[in-house]
Design an enzyme around this catalytic site. Structure first.
Site, PDB file in Angstrom:
ATOM      1  CG  HIS A  71      -1.883  -1.106   1.284  1.00 23.02           C
ATOM      2  ND1 HIS A  71      -2.729  -1.424   0.242  1.00 23.02           N
ATOM      3  CD2 HIS A  71      -2.106  -2.040   2.254  1.00 23.02           C
ATOM      4  CE1 HIS A  71      -3.433  -2.501   0.577  1.00 23.02           C
ATOM      5  NE2 HIS A  71      -3.076  -2.891   1.779  1.00 23.02           N
ATOM      6  CB  CYS A  72       4.203   2.042   1.037  1.00 22.30           C
ATOM      7  SG  CYS A  72       5.177   3.531   1.318  1.00 22.30           S
TER       8      CYS A  72
END
Length: 353
Positions: free
Chosen positions: A142-143
């Site tokens: 998710h980064c």
């Protein structure tokens, strides 16, 4: 490119399994406020030791990614934001972290995540050298370069791929197979317009992050319903992994092997059995290894106490099936791997016929 310790050659006798005790997050019980088993990585290693698959001196010790390493992908602005405890609390979803001095947050939360990130970068090079590699941590999907979230503070998948593209001759195409229960919006945003990267993502369509913009980067999108079970899931994974690797021939597969698809996971919302997870990993490894494509596996999400045992069982299964060899490919260091040579010869042959 800058010199990095992450690409130094490990001892030749090592398995390409990357880990460090620094992966585990432990402080004053605060980690118990998150559904995450923050010691799961160490437990996986302990199970593998009990089964005599590995010993401490046979695995590759992960090293922490430095700021200079992280800047290969991340903006300086983003790394500076992590100097604010409340930002880290938001990303890791552990609210009390906001009230801790940042030096404690750096040491107790971010250093483990940076070490896991270093591990993924190291495993990328190992996978190309040895045909496969497993980082027992990582998978922070998710980064992206300038934004964290969902427990992901560093974009390890993007970093591993960019490192390979920039530093390893012969690696210019990558396929990400993301089978965590959540959409991998971080690497999707990072590789949005990059034709060198093909993304397959199978996820519960109704849960976090629901990032419609990032979905545009997915070449093979498998949106799953609540409560999807083994039979349907494994059939879809098999069909789409084969399809993905037939459609685009990469030099590396990065496999995000989240175990939050497990039945009963509070965040994943799917209903896959432990046996289903073991079978899934086998499907991905068989597809990549049968085509001679190196595969890098990261463990990503998985929020239950029984998760560590399942990851260990899966690695033991891959080993028992002969999909993990300990010995190096028969080639000198630095020369193209045997698999590349075989694949190139096959390509030449098919263009002749």
């Amino acid at each position: 490119p800058h010199r990095t310790e992450l690409y130094e050659e490990p001892p030749p006798g090592c398995w390409p399994i990357v880990y460090s005790p620094d992966y585990n997050i432990t402080f004053m019980g605060l980690e118990k406020l998150h559904p995450f088993d923050a010691g799961k990585w160490g437990k996986v290693i302990n199970f593998l030791k009990e089964e005599k698959l590995i010993a401490d001196d046979l695995i590759v010790q992960a090293r922490e990614a430095t700021d200079e390493d992280l800047l290969v992908v991340h903006t300086r602005r983003y790394l500076n934001k992590l100097k604010w405890s409340f930002v880290v609390a938001t990303i890791t979803e552990i609210p009390p972290v906001a009230f801790l001095p940042n030096f404690v947050v750096q040491r107790k939360v971010l250093k483990p995540l940076r070490t896991q990130t270093g591990g993924t970068i190291m495993a990328g090079k190992l996978a190309v050298d040895r045909g496969w590699a497993i980082n027992v941590g990582g998978g922070f999907h998710h980064c992206s370069s300038d934004k964290g979230g969902g427990f992901c503070a560093y974009a390890d998948i993007t970093l591993a791929i960019k490192f390979l593209f920039e530093r390893v001759p012969g690696v210019s195409r990558a396929t990400i197979i993301d089978l965590d229960a959540h959409q991998g919006n971080g690497h999707e945003r990072d590789f949005m317009d990059d034709p060198r990267v093909y993304i397959m993502d199978a996820y519960n369509r109704y849960i976090y992050p629901g990032d419609g913009f990032a979905k545009r980067a997915i070449k093979r999108k498998v949106e799953l319903e609540w409560g999807t079970e083994d039979t349907e899931y494994l059939q879809k994974v098999h069909t789409h992994v084969e399809g993905a690797l037939n459609e685009f021939q990469p030099d590396i597969v990065v496999y995000n092997a989240g175990t939050d698809i497990l039945d009963g996971d509070p965040l994943g919302g799917l209903a896959i059995s432990p046996q289903g997870i073991v079978k899934r990993d086998e499907v991905v490894f068989r597809a990549a290894r049968s085509r001679g494509i190196p595969v890098l596996m990261v463990t990503s999400g998985g929020y239950q106490k029984r998760t560590a045992r399942i990851i260990a069982d899966s690695i033991l299964n891959l080993h028992s099936l002969g999909l993990l060899h300990r010995n190096r490919p028969a080639c000198a260091l630095g020369s193209p791997s045997l698999q590349h040579m075989v694949r190139d010869a096959a390509k030449d042959f098919s263009s002749l016929s």
